[in-house]
Design an enzyme around this catalytic site. Sequence first.
Site, PDB file in Angstrom:
ATOM      1  CB  SER A   1      62.861  31.275  17.813  1.00 45.31           C
ATOM      2  OG  SER A   1      63.327  29.957  17.588  1.00 45.31           O
TER       3      SER A   1
ATOM      4  CB  SER B   1     118.537  24.940  17.230  1.00 50.41           C
ATOM      5  OG  SER B   1     118.899  23.612  17.533  1.00 50.41           O
TER       6      SER B   1
ATOM      7  CB  SER C   1      68.912  25.002  16.772  1.00 46.36           C
ATOM      8  OG  SER C   1      68.788  24.556  18.124  1.00 46.36           O
TER       9      SER C   1
ATOM     10  CB  THR D   1     109.220  31.671 -13.137  1.00 45.32           C
ATOM     11  OG1 THR D   1     110.253  31.401 -14.106  1.00 45.32           O
ATOM     12  CG2 THR D   1     108.860  33.158 -13.217  1.00 45.32           C
ATOM     13  CG  HIS D   2     108.676  26.938 -13.269  1.00 44.60           C
ATOM     14  ND1 HIS D   2     107.677  25.998 -13.417  1.00 44.60           N
ATOM     15  CD2 HIS D   2     108.430  27.901 -14.205  1.00 44.60           C
ATOM     16  CE1 HIS D   2     106.877  26.350 -14.401  1.00 44.60           C
ATOM     17  NE2 HIS D   2     107.303  27.511 -14.887  1.00 44.60           N
TER      18      HIS D   2
ATOM     19  CB  THR E   1      68.138  25.318  21.404  1.00 43.76           C
ATOM     20  OG1 THR E   1      67.515  25.431  20.120  1.00 43.76           O
ATOM     21  CG2 THR E   1      67.104  25.539  22.492  1.00 43.76           C
TER      22      THR E   1
ATOM     23  CD  GLU F   1     109.593  28.147  10.975  1.00 41.06           C
ATOM     24  OE1 GLU F   1     110.589  27.697  10.382  1.00 41.06           O
ATOM     25  OE2 GLU F   1     109.485  28.140  12.221  1.00 41.06           O
TER      26      GLU F   1
ATOM     27  CE  LYS G   1     118.748  25.438  12.034  1.00 39.40           C
ATOM     28  NZ  LYS G   1     117.393  25.933  11.806  1.00 39.40           N
ATOM     29  CB  VAL G   2     118.219  33.148  14.108  1.00 42.21           C
ATOM     30  CG1 VAL G   2     116.962  34.013  14.192  1.00 42.21           C
ATOM     31  CG2 VAL G   2     119.192  33.509  15.224  1.00 42.21           C
TER      32      VAL G   2
ATOM     33  N   PRO H   1      63.315  33.617  32.000  1.00 43.61           N
ATOM     34  CG  PRO H   1      64.229  31.492  32.193  1.00 43.61           C
ATOM     35  CD  PRO H   1      63.490  32.534  32.965  1.00 43.61           C
ATOM     36  CG  ASN H   2      61.792  30.052  28.178  1.00 37.96           C
ATOM     37  OD1 ASN H   2      62.264  29.648  29.238  1.00 37.96           O
ATOM     38  ND2 ASN H   2      62.064  29.481  27.011  1.00 37.96           N
TER      39      ASN H   2
END
Length: 461
Positions: free
Chosen positions: A134, A313, A99, A182-183, A101, A326, A319-320, A125-126
Amino acid sequence: MANDYRTERDSMGELQVPADALWAAQTQRAVENFPISGRTMPRPFVRALGLIKGAAAQANQELGLLDEDIATAIRSAAAEVASGLHYEHFPIDVFQTGSGTSSNMNANEVIANLASQQLGSDVHPNDHVNMSQSSNDVIPTAIHLSAAIAVSDELLPALRHLNRVLLDKSIELDAVVKTGRTHLMDAMPVTMGQAVGAWASQIAACIERIESTCPRLHKLAQGGTAVGSGINAHPEFGTRVAVALSAATRIDFSADTDKFMALATQDTAVELSGQLRTLAVALMKIANDLRWMNSGPLAGLGEIALPALQPGSSIMPGKVNPVVPEAVAMLAAQVIGNDATITVGGQAGNFELNVMLPVIADNLLDSLQVLANGSRVLADSAIAGFTVNEERLQQALSRNPILVTALNPVIGYEKGAAIAKKAYAQGRPVLDVAMEETDLDEAELRRLLDPAQLTRGGIGG
């Protein structure tokens, strides 16, 4: 060492609490009962608890139920909580009582402690901070409130920004023609503007879907108290809390008219999560298209070059990698996983109360945050700055045998297929083979096979 702790008491007895902690006994019990993940309830959720407690104190004062001095002290302390000033005093694990609580009492105890210090007399507090409330209506209200603020202030602005960046890029690249696929296989040509414009439309549709959920998200459970009947709360309490929260957030909240449903179910959280999952799917599609188009630079498609942001890397110099797409694909996977958790959580509405509220809140707010941040990063660090290799596009276009599709209405499918196969087998442009295999003159063939013209659809060029 004894001075490092103080003794606190609740209905179950005494226990030791760290001396400098703003919380009291019930929070301490939860800390000791749930040493599970080390993940505490997220900041936006704690902010929502602070806002709710401040609005509740205001409503109770307006209704003549709470003394002005106590209400003022509670509102001041609750504002500090909402501002994030005391976040370290909310130590309870996400995996706690279903809940929530424990988190509600954590807020009650911290705010009561702060208010007591300000007032110079005890604030309970209550009896005071939790008056007319509640955990069973506070926590569902906090889920809706925190999610609504995140949607309004973070996610929708980020998505509108991404949509604008995509639209600007589609206009910039409107005349650049590329081979369609496509594909993952060569297909009829499209413009880069059409491809990017399709991404923009995806994001626009996601915005519409999320906005369509907001009217239900803006309905609050507050005032339902324990089971939805509103026991111990003034009949106007829920409406007054909604008005106060609307003023504090500039979002149009209202009290849910069926508080039994508002406590027993988390259908709106499940609905919103479903919209976020759809957005995650859209972002993953866009991210993967960017990765494919950027692949290479020599052995891949090499159609675009994403901004070079960091070395790719630790062993291969120069390398980029497409790091932003990602990262976006990974956050999309996270959101899809969060949605599965929220879906299971939504099924835990047992009779009059859902009992997976904390984990629903945690996963929903996580999805909202990473989607908002990721959308801005994608827009600014990938979409806005990528460049197009038009020479590479033209080389592929000139050899694309699928261009022969445009000749179908003139020479028929079978003849077109034979020309396409010959062009592909010999590595020659379709135009050259068509000049050998048909009676059409070069000017007519050039008109029919013009890639730019083919992006506009229609028959016969």
